[in-house]
Motif scaffolding. Structure first.
Motif, PDB file in Angstrom:
ATOM      1  N   UNK A 113       0.615  -1.176  -0.011  1.00 18.23           N
ATOM      2  CA  UNK A 113      -0.102   0.082  -0.125  1.00 18.23           C
ATOM      3  C   UNK A 113       0.886   1.260  -0.238  1.00 18.23           C
ATOM      4  N   UNK A 114       2.070   1.068  -0.198  1.00 19.35           N
ATOM      5  CA  UNK A 114       2.975   2.365   0.059  1.00 19.35           C
ATOM      6  C   UNK A 114       3.237   2.854   1.324  1.00 19.35           C
ATOM      7  N   UNK A 115       2.839   2.208   2.226  1.00 21.82           N
ATOM      8  CA  UNK A 115       3.050   2.790   3.705  1.00 21.82           C
ATOM      9  C   UNK A 115       4.562   2.865   4.086  1.00 21.82           C
ATOM     10  N   UNK A 116       5.401   1.754   3.682  1.00 20.50           N
ATOM     11  CA  UNK A 116       6.953   1.895   3.976  1.00 20.50           C
ATOM     12  C   UNK A 116       7.658   2.818   3.321  1.00 20.50           C
ATOM     13  N   UNK A 117       7.176   3.184   2.004  1.00 15.66           N
ATOM     14  CA  UNK A 117       7.763   4.467   1.256  1.00 15.66           C
ATOM     15  C   UNK A 117       7.457   5.799   2.020  1.00 15.66           C
ATOM     16  N   UNK A 118       6.060   5.818   2.485  1.00 17.08           N
ATOM     17  CA  UNK A 118       5.794   6.990   3.397  1.00 17.08           C
ATOM     18  C   UNK A 118       6.463   7.202   4.537  1.00 17.08           C
ATOM     19  N   UNK A 119       6.596   6.148   5.225  1.00 13.04           N
ATOM     20  CA  UNK A 119       7.332   6.128   6.583  1.00 13.04           C
ATOM     21  C   UNK A 119       8.787   6.566   6.450  1.00 13.04           C
ATOM     22  N   UNK A 120       9.380   5.988   5.239  1.00 15.90           N
ATOM     23  CA  UNK A 120      10.863   6.265   4.959  1.00 15.90           C
ATOM     24  C   UNK A 120      10.938   7.694   4.592  1.00 15.90           C
ATOM     25  N   UNK A 121      10.015   8.373   3.850  1.00 20.80           N
ATOM     26  CA  UNK A 121      10.196   9.724   3.493  1.00 20.80           C
ATOM     27  C   UNK A 121      10.170  10.495   4.614  1.00 20.80           C
ATOM     28  N   UNK A 122       9.023  10.224   5.794  1.00 21.59           N
ATOM     29  CA  UNK A 122       9.144  11.062   6.971  1.00 21.59           C
ATOM     30  C   UNK A 122      10.609  10.823   7.880  1.00 21.59           C
ATOM     31  N   UNK A 123      10.981   9.604   7.828  1.00 24.16           N
ATOM     32  CA  UNK A 123      12.139   9.549   8.756  1.00 24.16           C
ATOM     33  C   UNK A 123      13.230   9.986   8.085  1.00 24.16           C
ATOM     34  N   UNK A 124      13.615  10.015   6.797  1.00 19.04           N
ATOM     35  CA  UNK A 124      14.664  10.601   6.101  1.00 19.04           C
ATOM     36  C   UNK A 124      14.590  12.094   6.490  1.00 19.04           C
ATOM     37  N   UNK A 125      13.415  12.937   6.213  1.00 20.37           N
ATOM     38  CA  UNK A 125      13.161  14.262   6.456  1.00 20.37           C
ATOM     39  C   UNK A 125      13.581  14.524   7.860  1.00 20.37           C
ATOM     40  N   UNK A 126      13.075  13.961   8.772  1.00 21.85           N
ATOM     41  CA  UNK A 126      13.358  14.036  10.189  1.00 21.85           C
ATOM     42  C   UNK A 126      14.836  13.866  10.624  1.00 21.85           C
ATOM     43  N   UNK A 127      15.469  12.865   9.943  1.00 17.86           N
ATOM     44  CA  UNK A 127      16.778  12.643  10.220  1.00 17.86           C
ATOM     45  C   UNK A 127      17.642  13.871   9.683  1.00 17.86           C
ATOM     46  N   UNK A 128      17.244  14.356   8.713  1.00 12.72           N
ATOM     47  CA  UNK A 128      18.076  15.366   7.867  1.00 12.72           C
ATOM     48  C   UNK A 128      17.867  16.633   8.848  1.00 12.72           C
ATOM     49  N   UNK A 129      16.676  16.929   9.645  1.00 15.52           N
ATOM     50  CA  UNK A 129      16.608  18.189  10.456  1.00 15.52           C
ATOM     51  C   UNK A 129      17.246  17.828  11.720  1.00 15.52           C
ATOM     52  N   UNK A 130      17.272  16.502  12.380  1.00 12.54           N
ATOM     53  CA  UNK A 130      17.958  16.271  13.618  1.00 12.54           C
ATOM     54  C   UNK A 130      19.607  16.261  13.416  1.00 12.54           C
TER      55      UNK A 130
END
Length: 185
Positions: free
Chosen positions: A105-122
């Motif tokens: 359902x594309x949930x993994x890609x959605x989680x990865x996108x949020x995680x990468x963005x958060x890691x890039x901020x932190x």
């Protein structure tokens, strides 16, 4: 800095784990279907899941980011667990494990996108890496579809299957020190 302990997307609610999540997270991590590519990694006791969650809680406390409990926004059902935590002090370890009923359902890609963005901020100085078994085609496709590039292929150190091969994907070039933190037991 943004508090990443609670993030929502159009379809998902991602929250830092709390003790009340443990029974559902154990069911997920004990499900043989969720570990079909790495059966010896499946959790056989709630204590194993509690240790996993404790590690992510430590990452939340130390770095301001860890793995989330992932729920569907429409009904609150458990979709899985995923996010980023610092590994070896040298890189973000991208983790995603979804309920097999939610695959495709594309949930993994959605989680990865949020995680990468958060890691890039932190901690933008740390690379984001996905460490996966070569036979796990779905995980590989997720890493590639989210823009990660394969940076390493080799034996899976410590795996009881001597023929197991690990792949490491990253969001940038990484040096030998980073690779060692992800590929050596």
């Amino acid at each position: 800095m943004t508090d990443h302990r609670h993030v929502t997307t159009d379809r998902l609610v991602l929250t830092a784990p709390v003790p009340g999540d443990l029974p559902e997270l154990h069911r997920l991590h004990a499900d043989p279907r969720a570990y079909r590519h790495w059966p010896h990694g499946r959790h056989t006791t709630p204590e194993q899941t509690a240790r996993l969650v404790a590690g992510y809680t430590d990452s939340w406390d130390r770095y301001g980011l860890g793995a989330w409990v992932v729920r569907a926004a429409d009904d609150g059902r458990l979709v899985g667990m995923g996010g980023c935590s610092v590994r070896g002090g040298v890189g973000w370890n991208l983790y995603y494990r979804l309920d097999p009923a939610e695959w495709g359902r594309g949930y993994a890609q959605e989680v990865v996108a949020v995680a990468r963005a958060a890691a890039g901020e932190v901690r933008p100085d740390l690379p984001v890496l996905a460490y996966l078994l070569e036979v796990n085609e779905g995980s590989r496709r997720t890493a590639e579809r989210t823009g990660l590039t394969r940076v390493w292929r080799g034996p899976d150190a410590g795996n009881p299957d001597p023929g197991a091969v690990r792949l490491v994907y990253a969001d940038r070039a990484v040096d030998d020190r980073v690779l060692a933190a992800f590929t050596e037991v």
